[in-house]
Design an enzyme around this catalytic site. Structure first.
Site, PDB file in Angstrom:
ATOM      1  N   ARG A 123       0.802  -1.233   0.000  1.00  0.00           N
ATOM      2  CA  ARG A 123       0.000   0.000   0.000  1.00  0.00           C
ATOM      3  C   ARG A 123       0.825   1.268   0.000  1.00  0.00           C
ATOM      4  O   ARG A 123       0.299   2.331  -0.313  1.00  0.00           O
ATOM      5  CB  ARG A 123      -0.932  -0.019   1.217  1.00  0.00           C
ATOM      6  CG  ARG A 123      -1.881  -1.186   1.186  1.00  0.00           C
ATOM      7  CD  ARG A 123      -2.492  -1.410   2.543  1.00  0.00           C
ATOM      8  NE  ARG A 123      -3.525  -0.458   2.865  1.00  0.00           N
ATOM      9  CZ  ARG A 123      -3.977  -0.248   4.095  1.00  0.00           C
ATOM     10  NH1 ARG A 123      -3.467  -0.922   5.109  1.00  0.00           N
ATOM     11  NH2 ARG A 123      -4.921   0.617   4.321  1.00  0.00           N
ATOM     12  N   SER A 135      -7.848   0.553   2.259  1.00  0.00           N
ATOM     13  CA  SER A 135      -8.106   1.942   2.653  1.00  0.00           C
ATOM     14  C   SER A 135      -9.526   2.362   2.297  1.00  0.00           C
ATOM     15  O   SER A 135     -10.229   2.949   3.124  1.00  0.00           O
ATOM     16  CB  SER A 135      -7.119   2.897   1.979  1.00  0.00           C
ATOM     17  OG  SER A 135      -5.869   2.815   2.615  1.00  0.00           O
ATOM     18  N   TYR A 229       2.175   0.053   9.196  1.00  0.00           N
ATOM     19  CA  TYR A 229       1.327  -0.753  10.080  1.00  0.00           C
ATOM     20  C   TYR A 229       1.906  -0.836  11.483  1.00  0.00           C
ATOM     21  O   TYR A 229       3.076  -0.516  11.704  1.00  0.00           O
ATOM     22  CB  TYR A 229       1.241  -2.191   9.544  1.00  0.00           C
ATOM     23  CG  TYR A 229       0.453  -2.324   8.271  1.00  0.00           C
ATOM     24  CD1 TYR A 229      -0.918  -2.146   8.261  1.00  0.00           C
ATOM     25  CD2 TYR A 229       1.090  -2.649   7.079  1.00  0.00           C
ATOM     26  CE1 TYR A 229      -1.642  -2.285   7.092  1.00  0.00           C
ATOM     27  CE2 TYR A 229       0.372  -2.799   5.904  1.00  0.00           C
ATOM     28  CZ  TYR A 229      -0.993  -2.614   5.923  1.00  0.00           C
ATOM     29  OH  TYR A 229      -1.710  -2.750   4.775  1.00  0.00           O
TER      30      TYR A 229
HETATM   31  P1  NAD Z   1      -4.740  -1.526  10.178  1.00  0.00           P
HETATM   32  O1  NAD Z   1      -6.134  -1.701   9.678  1.00  0.00           O
HETATM   33  O2  NAD Z   1      -3.767  -2.634  10.009  1.00  0.00           O
HETATM   34  O3  NAD Z   1      -4.804  -1.175  11.745  1.00  0.00           O
HETATM   35  C1  NAD Z   1      -5.636  -0.159  12.236  1.00  0.00           C
HETATM   36  C2  NAD Z   1      -4.914   0.622  13.305  1.00  0.00           C
HETATM   37  O4  NAD Z   1      -4.738  -0.203  14.473  1.00  0.00           O
HETATM   38  C3  NAD Z   1      -3.515   1.093  12.920  1.00  0.00           C
HETATM   39  O5  NAD Z   1      -3.448   2.470  13.106  1.00  0.00           O
HETATM   40  C4  NAD Z   1      -2.602   0.339  13.862  1.00  0.00           C
HETATM   41  O6  NAD Z   1      -1.459   1.089  14.208  1.00  0.00           O
HETATM   42  C5  NAD Z   1      -3.501   0.119  15.049  1.00  0.00           C
HETATM   43  N1  NAD Z   1      -3.094  -0.961  15.953  1.00  0.00           N
HETATM   44  C6  NAD Z   1      -2.717  -2.230  15.649  1.00  0.00           C
HETATM   45  N2  NAD Z   1      -2.416  -2.910  16.778  1.00  0.00           N
HETATM   46  C7  NAD Z   1      -2.623  -2.064  17.810  1.00  0.00           C
HETATM   47  C8  NAD Z   1      -2.499  -2.187  19.211  1.00  0.00           C
HETATM   48  N3  NAD Z   1      -2.108  -3.315  19.793  1.00  0.00           N
HETATM   49  N4  NAD Z   1      -2.778  -1.111  19.969  1.00  0.00           N
HETATM   50  C9  NAD Z   1      -3.183   0.058  19.402  1.00  0.00           C
HETATM   51  N5  NAD Z   1      -3.331   0.235  18.087  1.00  0.00           N
HETATM   52  C10 NAD Z   1      -3.055  -0.815  17.291  1.00  0.00           C
HETATM   53  O7  NAD Z   1      -4.059  -0.250   9.554  1.00  0.00           O
HETATM   54  P2  NAD Z   1      -4.584   0.818   8.492  1.00  0.00           P
HETATM   55  O8  NAD Z   1      -5.516   1.737   9.148  1.00  0.00           O
HETATM   56  O9  NAD Z   1      -5.048   0.142   7.262  1.00  0.00           O
HETATM   57  O10 NAD Z   1      -3.233   1.552   8.166  1.00  0.00           O
HETATM   58  C11 NAD Z   1      -2.424   2.029   9.197  1.00  0.00           C
HETATM   59  C12 NAD Z   1      -1.558   3.136   8.683  1.00  0.00           C
HETATM   60  O11 NAD Z   1      -0.790   2.681   7.561  1.00  0.00           O
HETATM   61  C13 NAD Z   1      -2.315   4.319   8.139  1.00  0.00           C
HETATM   62  O12 NAD Z   1      -2.794   5.188   9.098  1.00  0.00           O
HETATM   63  C14 NAD Z   1      -1.251   4.951   7.284  1.00  0.00           C
HETATM   64  O13 NAD Z   1      -0.386   5.710   8.049  1.00  0.00           O
HETATM   65  C15 NAD Z   1      -0.516   3.750   6.746  1.00  0.00           C
HETATM   66  N6  NAD Z   1      -0.934   3.530   5.367  1.00  0.00           N
HETATM   67  C16 NAD Z   1      -0.221   4.148   4.423  1.00  0.00           C
HETATM   68  C17 NAD Z   1      -0.622   4.015   3.111  1.00  0.00           C
HETATM   69  C18 NAD Z   1       0.129   4.704   2.047  1.00  0.00           C
HETATM   70  O14 NAD Z   1       1.242   5.106   2.250  1.00  0.00           O
HETATM   71  N7  NAD Z   1      -0.458   4.825   0.904  1.00  0.00           N
HETATM   72  C19 NAD Z   1      -1.715   3.250   2.769  1.00  0.00           C
HETATM   73  C20 NAD Z   1      -2.428   2.633   3.760  1.00  0.00           C
HETATM   74  C21 NAD Z   1      -2.014   2.765   5.070  1.00  0.00           C
END
Ligand code: NAD
Length: 404
Positions: A123, A135, A229
């Site tokens: 991603r 996303s 992540y």
């Molecule tokens: P995800 O669905 O894997 O997880 C959701 C959230 O849960 C994340 O913020 C993660 O840090 C948090 N989490 C996991 N375990 C945890 C714990 N034990 N305690 C507290 N929090 C916990 O992740 P997501 O929302 O799909 O993506 C996370 C991040 O990845 C995004 O916010 C972004 O910064 C990054 N991302 C970047 C791109 C890109 O660069 N294009 C694309 C997608 C995601």
């Protein structure tokens, strides 16, 4: 001969989305492709068969949608019966649960069906952002989670000052402030609640605060893993986290949890003790609810559980599907983006396993498991990095022959 793309009617009882909408149908046809839609596939997303026909698609029975397509687009991993009906050279594209069910990907590899699994998409590559189903669907689910929570909660979200008295605003805690969590915060904020957010990735602090919420800093020192992540926490860190969250949970009215760690079961953040100590009327919405367990003790996928202490735990694993029209619209754009990237300069369908997006996204092609994480899950040796795998391109004419 033009590339044929089909969308199937989803088989899971709770699934309301469809992988291709009429708008993307038009776009694919404009690009020279043929689109087949299984009869009734879009009904639960409010896209009827007529709307697809008007867009230029053929509405067909399942067998035709399966047998005549070069690319079969789905939301979820289809049943064994459907997988067995696929033929060598066809491409299956969807949220295929590849890391949870790697054996299904091996089954497809053995049949020489190419499987592209959105969960595997790298991603952070900017070219992949338009393909990022995780996303687009997390964003929908986060929005819906705030609405579902406010609907289930027995009090106002905003502060209400009336002639009959003042009602305090609801306190909402969002655990896991990635894509879904931030969308839940934004939506609950618009409804007038007081919000706090918590994550183990320090980078999320600024994002939470920019939405007008308070960030609760975790005691877990840098929980960030790779690719943006979180990493899996150690048992000691998990215990410390559960303890530090207990007080916050007891002090809030609504708790929306979204925490995921790729390739692992969701972390348990709300223990049974925290559920037992929650105030009567507390609403939990667990977006990570799954058969493997979720973020909240006692949450069940697709079910709402009310405990003896009058706490409601909503299994919100499928909330994107509840906003089926918008979720499908965005999903279809992600599908279109992948298909566009698969068409080579001669207008043929080609998967290049050396391409940095497709080496991740592709679970299997040409009978080989390509994705490194999946190879590890299947206990296969890593592929040599300097040698091309058997055949760099999927030959569309071969596919068409196989698909007929
Ligand atoms: P995800 O669905 O894997 O997880 C959701 C959230 O849960 C994340 O913020 C993660 O840090 C948090 N989490 C996991 N375990 C945890 C714990 N034990 N305690 C507290 N929090 C916990 O992740 P997501 O929302 O799909 O993506 C996370 C991040 O990845 C995004 O916010 C972004 O910064 C990054 N991302 C970047 C791109 C890109 O660069 N294009 C694309 C997608 C995601």
């Amino acid at each position: 001969m033009s590339i044929v793309v089909s969308a199937l009617k989803e088989e899971q009882p709770h699934e309301k989305r469809v992988a291709i909408d009429p708008d993307v149908t038009k776009r694919l046809i404009k690009a020279g492709m043929k689109v087949l839609i299984e009869k009734g596939a879009g009904i639960a997303s409010y896209y009827n068969d007529d709307s697809y026909q008007k867009a230029g698609a053929e509405v067909v029975d399942r067998q035709t949608a399966l047998s005549q397509a070069n690319v079969v687009a789905v939301i979820n991993l289809p049943s064994d019966e459907t997988l067995n009906a696929l033929k060598p050279g066809q491409v299956l594209l969807g949220l295929l649960s590849s890391l949870i069910k790697p054996e299904k990907m091996q089954q497809l590899a053995d049949k020489k069906v190419s499987a592209l699994s959105f969960e595997l998409l790298p991603r952070t590559i900017s070219r992949a952002q338009t393909m990022d189903v995780l996303s687009s669907q997390s964003s929908v689910a986060g929005y819906k989670a705030a609405l579902v929570a406010s609907d289930a909660y027995s009090k106002y979200f905003p502060m209400m000052i009336t002639a009959a008295g003042t009602v305090k605003p609801a306190k909402v805690l969002v655990l896991g402030t990635g894509v879904a969590g931030l969308q839940a915060i934004g939506t609950a904020k618009r409804l007038g609640a007081i919000i706090s957010g918590y994550d183990v990735r320090p980078a999320s602090k600024g994002e939470v605060e920019s939405l007008g919420a308070t960030f609760l800093t975790s005691s877990v020192s840098n929980g960030a893993g790779s690719g943006g992540y979180a990493r899996a926490l150690t048992p000691e860190e998990t215990a410390a986290q559960q303890k530090e969250l207990a007080g916050f949970i007891a002090d809030n009215d609504v708790i929306i949890t979204t925490a995921q760690v790729p390739g692992h079961k969701p972390p348990l953040m709300v223990t049974q003790e925290s559920v037992d100590n929650a105030k009567p009327g507390t609403v939990f919405v667990d977006l990570a609810a799954s058969e493997l367990g979720g973020n909240v003790a006692g949450s069940k996928p697709d079910e709402t559980v009310t405990t003896d202490n009058q706490v409601m735990i909503i299994g919100g694993n499928n909330l994107a599907s509840e906003l089926s029209n918008s979720a499908s619209q965005l999903y279809a754009k992600n599908v279109q983006s992948v298909i566009n990237a698969m068409v080579d300069k001669d207008g043929n369908l080609a998967i290049d396993p050396k391409d940095d997006v497709f080496s991740g996204l592709t679970a299997t092609t040409n009978g080989e498991i390509i994705n490194a994480r999946l190879r590890e899950a299947l206990k296969l040796d890593p592929l040599p990095t300097d040698e091309p795998v058997k055949d760099e391109k999927t030959d569309q004419s071969a596919e068409s022959k196989g698909a007929e």
